[in-house]
Design an enzyme around this catalytic site. Sequence first.
Site, mmCIF file in Angstrom:
data_model
loop_
_atom_site.group_PDB
_atom_site.id
_atom_site.type_symbol
_atom_site.label_atom_id
_atom_site.label_comp_id
_atom_site.label_asym_id
_atom_site.label_seq_id
_atom_site.Cartn_x
_atom_site.Cartn_y
_atom_site.Cartn_z
ATOM 1 N N CYS A 356 0.977 -1.245 0.025
ATOM 2 C CA CYS A 356 0.017 -0.010 0.025
ATOM 3 C C CYS A 356 0.871 1.417 -0.043
ATOM 4 O O CYS A 356 0.456 2.098 -0.975
ATOM 5 C CB CYS A 356 -0.811 0.105 1.364
ATOM 6 N N CYS A 361 -1.617 1.820 -3.044
ATOM 7 C CA CYS A 361 -2.485 2.886 -2.722
ATOM 8 C C CYS A 361 -2.049 4.190 -2.709
ATOM 9 O O CYS A 361 -2.433 5.076 -3.383
ATOM 10 C CB CYS A 361 -3.302 2.753 -1.363
ATOM 11 N N LYS A 364 -0.196 5.331 -6.133
ATOM 12 C CA LYS A 364 -1.347 5.391 -6.949
ATOM 13 C C LYS A 364 -2.205 6.572 -6.732
ATOM 14 O O LYS A 364 -2.512 7.292 -7.756
ATOM 15 C CB LYS A 364 -2.138 4.180 -6.842
ATOM 16 N N TYR A 499 -7.936 -3.554 -11.931
ATOM 17 C CA TYR A 499 -8.255 -2.156 -11.440
ATOM 18 C C TYR A 499 -6.770 -1.475 -11.730
ATOM 19 O O TYR A 499 -6.638 -0.130 -11.834
ATOM 20 C CB TYR A 499 -8.780 -1.826 -10.149
ATOM 21 N N GLU A 503 -6.366 1.987 -13.573
ATOM 22 C CA GLU A 503 -5.868 3.226 -12.726
ATOM 23 C C GLU A 503 -4.468 3.937 -13.389
ATOM 24 O O GLU A 503 -4.664 4.821 -13.487
ATOM 25 C CB GLU A 503 -5.877 2.817 -11.337
ATOM 26 N N HIS A 776 -27.054 20.149 -1.213
ATOM 27 C CA HIS A 776 -26.832 20.628 -2.786
ATOM 28 C C HIS A 776 -25.925 21.672 -2.571
ATOM 29 O O HIS A 776 -25.546 22.372 -1.857
ATOM 30 C CB HIS A 776 -28.323 21.270 -3.076
ATOM 31 N N GLU A 781 -25.655 13.956 -3.478
ATOM 32 C CA GLU A 781 -27.117 14.142 -3.372
ATOM 33 C C GLU A 781 -28.093 13.262 -4.352
ATOM 34 O O GLU A 781 -29.170 13.037 -4.300
ATOM 35 C CB GLU A 781 -27.595 15.283 -3.507
HETATM 36 C C1 LIG Z 1 -1.170 -0.554 -7.796
HETATM 37 C C2 LIG Z 1 -1.942 -0.916 -6.319
HETATM 38 C C3 LIG Z 1 -2.903 -0.101 -5.935
HETATM 39 C C4 LIG Z 1 -3.443 -0.385 -4.778
HETATM 40 N N1 LIG Z 1 -4.609 0.578 -4.317
HETATM 41 C C5 LIG Z 1 -5.203 0.396 -3.403
HETATM 42 C C6 LIG Z 1 -6.120 1.337 -2.870
HETATM 43 O O1 LIG Z 1 -6.284 2.363 -3.385
HETATM 44 N N2 LIG Z 1 -6.975 0.933 -1.787
HETATM 45 C C7 LIG Z 1 -6.720 -0.413 -1.140
HETATM 46 O O2 LIG Z 1 -7.505 -0.272 -0.124
HETATM 47 N N3 LIG Z 1 -5.899 -1.198 -1.601
HETATM 48 C C8 LIG Z 1 -5.153 -0.805 -2.612
HETATM 49 N N4 LIG Z 1 -4.270 -1.905 -3.175
HETATM 50 C C9 LIG Z 1 -4.343 -3.179 -2.296
HETATM 51 C C10 LIG Z 1 -3.265 -3.045 -0.958
HETATM 52 O O3 LIG Z 1 -2.064 -2.480 -1.274
HETATM 53 C C11 LIG Z 1 -3.207 -4.451 -0.385
HETATM 54 O O4 LIG Z 1 -4.432 -4.843 -0.096
HETATM 55 C C12 LIG Z 1 -2.486 -4.383 0.848
HETATM 56 O O5 LIG Z 1 -1.443 -3.553 0.918
HETATM 57 C C13 LIG Z 1 -2.356 -5.612 1.488
HETATM 58 O O6 LIG Z 1 -1.869 -5.604 2.959
HETATM 59 P P1 LIG Z 1 -1.026 -7.106 3.238
HETATM 60 O O7 LIG Z 1 -0.502 -6.669 4.678
HETATM 61 O O8 LIG Z 1 -1.861 -8.099 3.123
HETATM 62 O O9 LIG Z 1 0.178 -7.176 2.407
HETATM 63 P P2 LIG Z 1 1.295 -6.302 1.970
HETATM 64 O O10 LIG Z 1 1.090 -4.684 2.318
HETATM 65 O O11 LIG Z 1 1.554 -6.597 0.619
HETATM 66 O O12 LIG Z 1 2.614 -6.644 2.868
HETATM 67 C C14 LIG Z 1 3.327 -7.833 2.712
HETATM 68 C C15 LIG Z 1 4.676 -7.481 3.292
HETATM 69 O O13 LIG Z 1 5.306 -8.968 3.653
HETATM 70 C C16 LIG Z 1 6.416 -8.920 3.260
HETATM 71 N N5 LIG Z 1 6.988 -10.233 2.884
HETATM 72 C C17 LIG Z 1 6.391 -11.213 2.207
HETATM 73 N N6 LIG Z 1 6.963 -12.317 2.455
HETATM 74 C C18 LIG Z 1 7.845 -12.168 3.462
HETATM 75 C C19 LIG Z 1 8.782 -13.078 4.259
HETATM 76 N N7 LIG Z 1 8.779 -14.325 4.095
HETATM 77 N N8 LIG Z 1 9.340 -12.519 5.090
HETATM 78 C C20 LIG Z 1 9.558 -11.066 5.311
HETATM 79 N N9 LIG Z 1 8.492 -10.273 4.676
HETATM 80 C C21 LIG Z 1 7.780 -10.820 3.739
HETATM 81 C C22 LIG Z 1 6.530 -8.029 1.860
HETATM 82 O O14 LIG Z 1 7.714 -7.750 1.245
HETATM 83 C C23 LIG Z 1 5.392 -6.992 2.123
HETATM 84 O O15 LIG Z 1 6.312 -5.959 2.414
HETATM 85 C C24 LIG Z 1 -3.636 -1.538 -4.153
HETATM 86 C C25 LIG Z 1 -2.709 -2.239 -4.657
HETATM 87 C C26 LIG Z 1 -1.741 -2.191 -5.762
HETATM 88 C C27 LIG Z 1 -0.739 -3.203 -6.070
#
Ligand SMILES: Cc1cc2nc3c(=O)[nH]c(=O)nc-3n(C[C@H](O)[C@H](O)[C@H](O)COP(=O)(O)OP(=O)(O)OC[C@H]3O[C@@H](n4cnc5c(N)ncnc54)[C@H](O)[C@@H]3O)c2cc1C
Length: 802
Positions: A356, A361, A364, A499, A503, A776, A781
């Site tokens: 994110c 997010c 973006k 999306y 986007e 309004h 609305e």
């Molecule tokens: C381009 C884009 C735009 C988005 N826009 C939106 C938006 O506008 N609104 C919204 O709500 N959501 C949006 N999302 C989705 C949102 O980013 C994700 O839903 C959210 O980040 C998920 O969080 P998470 O904690 O599940 O995983 P993540 O935030 O992906 O975190 C996972 C972390 O774990 C780390 N990791 C993985 N494996 C290991 C390991 N074995 N050891 C140590 N670290 C590890 C990764 O490197 C990462 O840092 C967007 C996603 C993308 C790709």
Amino acid sequence: MSKQVYKRYLRLVTQWPKDQHKNPSRDLAVYLGKQVEAAFAKDAPTLNASLCEKKLNSLEQILSNKWADAYPHNYKSGSFGLTLEQVEQLTSDTSRKQLGLAPKKGILKSLFSFLPISSNRSYSTVSSHSLLSSRMGAVVAVLRGCSTKEGEGEDKRLPDPGGGRTSSMYRASAMEERGANGKEAFKKATEAKVAVVFTGQKTEALPGKPKTDAWYALYRAHNARKAAICYLEENEEEKKRITSILHEAGVTEMEEILVKESALPEIEKYTGLKGMPIVFIKGCPVGDESAVRSVVEGGRLSEWVKDHEYDLIVIGGGSGGLAAAKEAASLGWKVACLDFVKPSPLGTSWGLGGTCVNVGCIPKKLMHQSALLGHSINDARSFGWKLPPKAEIVHDWKILKQNVQDHIGSLNWGYRVALREKTVNYVNGYGVFTGTHEISATDKKGKVTKLTADRFLLATGLRPRYPEIPGAKEYCVTSDDLFSLPYSPGKTLCVGASYVSLECAGFLKGMGYDVSVMVRSILLRGFDQDIAERIRKQMADDGIKFVSSVPTRVEELEPRTKESAGRLKVYFNLKKEDGTEEETSEEFNTVLIAIGRDAVTADLGLNLPGVRMDKNGKIVGRRTEQSFTCPYVYAVGDVLSGCPELTPVAIHAGRALMRRLKGKMELTDYDAIPTTVFTPLEYGCCGLSEEAAIARFGKEDVIVYHNVFLPLEYTVPDRKEKEHCYLKLVCRASDHDRILGFHILCPSAGEVTQGFGIALKLNAKKEDFDTLIGIHPTVAENFTTLTLVKKEGDEELKATGC
Ligand SMILES: Cc1cc2nc3c(=O)[nH]c(=O)nc-3n(C[C@H](O)[C@H](O)[C@H](O)COP(=O)(O)OP(=O)(O)OC[C@H]3O[C@@H](n4cnc5c(N)ncnc54)[C@H](O)[C@@H]3O)c2cc1C
């Protein structure tokens, strides 16, 4: 004063036991430590000396009390408490005899004789219901089932074991008081050094095993030191069998919690487990005898019940992982959080915070904003602003990229500080299970650190998927690379109907780039298809080209450098009029692949704890975020199968899960989650799409109210987008037009959707929208004035101004 407090604090620090399980004061110590250390840090606010005094007093009391390690406690109120069993144990005649006290006379009298209090006591009556509703984590001592009869007579005046004042210690009079509500009781309890909060229920006196309510059973089961069993009926045989399995694994103590039948639905809801008994191990619900046996496999149970370095290890420091780690630490757990970013195939990597913040997010939305500003600059002329000629207004990618990355850098830093403040141990290493309870974290230099924990939270998120075509990984970028490209992307092809693809295409076009989108079939699978089609039309109207195909290979014509994007040739097949396909190609500077995202689980060693994944590699778990196959492994966020892939969902689930594992009845509601696609015209929605509603309730039962509308701010500059603003309410006819879903395509749809989202949570009906008075002139609305019912073969709607 500060120095004195600090000295007392240091003296106490040296006293508390190293073993965390025997150390009820660890989180109090951490809290105190922070208060005191903050006072000595530069620029710190002045020390709240009286607060520290109060907490030191209670800490000293706890440490000087030989029963201390048996007490649940609440560091915030500076007090500690007893469970019913502990009260029974403390007040048993055997205990009293051992301590040379007269045989038991009354429960409260006995209790007070064990507590090292000298003054300032207070207590209150409170019903178990209001205890819950006040979210009272601070039940100081819960005495349930105390009969009023027992309180009268000899126990009427409570003794003062400390030899101090006894005034206002009339239990009987307290009993006569109207039961205090949770808030009052909490206030009284936190003001006192020791307080007794009890339900004023007139039930039969202790002893005898009282049947407990769900909240109390869950609180006790989640907080039992090693194991607990919740059961409905005495079944000695079954208990014996379970006890012997636990014994073999090294569990020597098991709390027994007899629950009321009426508690079953709630216990099922919050554990995700049906029926009784339910065995809990280290606070994690496991299930019945067979479930316990299944954890014995592979030595998992015997390893689980051993002492480990951490209460919780979180793998993944993104939205869900960070939220959970911080919440768990503030609830008193010792937590480690691992985060490590494997660079993208083009070598892009980033800091703490996950998708994110770094590649999702945040960048973006900032880039979307940059594009919106471009449109606003053009509008400005119509609103009376004199601007330089159009040719002189140019977009500078490098400035935008730098400012966005600087902002992200500050967020990365903020997350590190927050983890430190919460005393979460941040490990910048890639975590892999190397034992059933052991994680090996490898840092970027290859150094391996081993950590063990009682339970684990997987929050490893997703990474972009690549098509299996030549040149994809070598030359194409994904959203992991786009936001930090050092050069302007130039003519761009966005591959995919997700999306993310739309986007990115939208904001790049808004910045003035030549943009094409290549899609195999429909846009925005899973979203309302009527709206998806409207988005396609609006974007095409804006000059974005849509190509119905998939790339077959990508060749490099000119390599990219730090300064420029280079040139790529993309090959793809186009359908001819006669239905045959013909290979064609086009040159682009940048090819963005956005065809989907895959779970990061393949190399986590999940076979060791025995965690099952679905065919997409996501963790299969209950709605309580607990793995079906390994009860001490949980998952939140994108990596959990069936979970909407959104940041606020991951955050909410992470926090709620931690609170639940500490005994709070809290679940994440995965239904009716509002969301927004940030295409040039934003698309906000909540609940079911028209197709999903029809699939679930049948065509006859679904009624759709819709309309097109004209945002006022688009009228004066005569914006092209004004043709495309649209909204609809999807309702269930047989349920008084209850809203099943709402959808809106307009500027600032995200803001509108967030507000109206609550309506779905509250089960709003169409008439609730009708009786709501609009604001309004706003786009929102329009939800309050919908009368038009959508019919098959509707002709094009035309918007009118007010
Ligand atoms: C381009 C884009 C735009 C988005 N826009 C939106 C938006 O506008 N609104 C919204 O709500 N959501 C949006 N999302 C989705 C949102 O980013 C994700 O839903 C959210 O980040 C998920 O969080 P998470 O904690 O599940 O995983 P993540 O935030 O992906 O975190 C996972 C972390 O774990 C780390 N990791 C993985 N494996 C290991 C390991 N074995 N050891 C140590 N670290 C590890 C990764 O490197 C990462 O840092 C967007 C996603 C993308 C790709």
